[in-house]
Enzyme design. Sequence first.
Site, PDB file in Angstrom:
ATOM      1  CE  LYS A 196      -1.647  -1.744   5.419  1.00 42.46           C
ATOM      2  NZ  LYS A 196      -0.601  -1.974   4.151  1.00 42.46           N
ATOM      3  CE  LYS A 256      -3.421   1.459   4.881  1.00 36.36           C
ATOM      4  NZ  LYS A 256      -2.696   0.925   3.853  1.00 36.36           N
TER       5      LYS A 256
HETATM    6  C1  PBG Z   1      -1.084  -2.390   0.740  1.00 36.36           C
HETATM    7  C2  PBG Z   1      -1.719  -1.215   1.027  1.00 36.36           C
HETATM    8  C3  PBG Z   1      -3.097  -1.254   1.453  1.00 36.36           C
HETATM    9  C4  PBG Z   1      -3.433   0.183   1.573  1.00 36.36           C
HETATM   10  C5  PBG Z   1      -2.433   0.986   1.294  1.00 36.36           C
HETATM   11  N1  PBG Z   1      -1.224   0.014   0.885  1.00 36.36           N
HETATM   12  C6  PBG Z   1      -4.225  -2.348   1.494  1.00 36.36           C
HETATM   13  C7  PBG Z   1      -4.091  -3.342   2.348  1.00 36.36           C
HETATM   14  O1  PBG Z   1      -3.061  -3.432   3.265  1.00 36.36           O
HETATM   15  O2  PBG Z   1      -4.728  -4.695   1.951  1.00 36.36           O
HETATM   16  C8  PBG Z   1      -4.875   0.540   1.907  1.00 36.36           C
HETATM   17  C9  PBG Z   1      -5.141   1.991   1.795  1.00 36.36           C
HETATM   18  C10 PBG Z   1      -6.686   2.311   1.824  1.00 36.36           C
HETATM   19  O3  PBG Z   1      -7.561   1.555   2.207  1.00 36.36           O
HETATM   20  O4  PBG Z   1      -6.838   3.504   1.660  1.00 36.36           O
HETATM   21  N2  PBG Z   1       0.093  -2.631   1.041  1.00 36.36           N
END
Ligand code: PBG
Length: 335
Positions: A196, A256
């Site tokens: 991520k 992601k």
């Molecule tokens: C938080 C989380 C995020 C997303 C999914 N879980 C945001 C972040 O890390 O700030 C983002 C998903 C999206 O942008 O569609 N743990």
Amino acid sequence: MDLTYRPRRLRRSPALRSMVQEKSLSPSDFIYPLFVHEGDSVQPIGAMPGASRWHLDALIDEVKRAWGLGIKCVVLFPKVDESLKTEDGAECFNEKGLIPRAIRCLKQELPEMTIMTDVALDPYSCDGHDGIVSSDGIVLNDETIDFLCKQAVVQAQAGADLIGPSDMMDGRVGAIREALDEEGFEHVGIISYTAKYSSAYYGPFREALDSAPRATTTKIIPKDKSTYQMNPANAREAITEAQLDEQEGADILMVKPGLAYLDIIHRLRQESELPIAAYNVSGEYAMVKAAAEKGWIDEREVVLETLLSFKRAGADLILTYHACDAARWLMENKV
Ligand code: PBG
């Protein structure tokens, strides 16, 4: 021309093209992310046209609609009331909290639907970080884990099928696996946010949950998540993360965001035999919606092409806010 090979021979008709098609999309590839809130309204999300914050009853209807379109999994995100947000995010393991209640309702109404959850503190933290922030502005790795383990167990008790540790900090999968097993949830799977990235593509999501990092006290709050989420410049590091998640017991690996990281999906596909999921995140969704609204692109064609590119790169599953639309378009394409 005197050509032996003419690749166009296999592109001559729709029938031939579909016979040699390497990858395809199916509604069962999709995981549909949904936002829940305490209110009694369905609130549209400004930067995500077509997506809303659902109240519980409306959530059930939306999930039934998704099931009717062939979607087999939803992932739930809570818009937590500001008054419940604290520095340690302890609301995340309140068994009467929004997410456990939503899971229970859904499991009662639609037991076959797979329910995935997100494990991190950000929707519950007044600082907007995924972990506890120390008084000198450090996002704490080890001190946060007990909260996450409790959060995962409460979600499993409510009926979650897949737990998604999403804070991108160290040792999450192993600790959560152990906590789940200790409580008798060895059948509950872990879909790890393996790679991520610290990405600007999460903007609309943070608007939906009102969860962006922010300083509400005099404490120094890091303004982004780059001390735990990955540097967009790095690819090899994703392989290290995948190896760790596998060793710690992840069942599914996730990359992601999706579109800007197709190379990472491809590399993990070569490194691991586990199923791989791609998260087509909020900013990717918002860009398509905005261009389509202006009439600059054909939304249906662009969405299906994008989703197919995740499959081609090597993903088995795709988390996407387009899930219901795409499932409907696929059905229409068949008839
Ligand atoms: C938080 C989380 C995020 C997303 C999914 N879980 C945001 C972040 O890390 O700030 C983002 C998903 C999206 O942008 O569609 N743990």
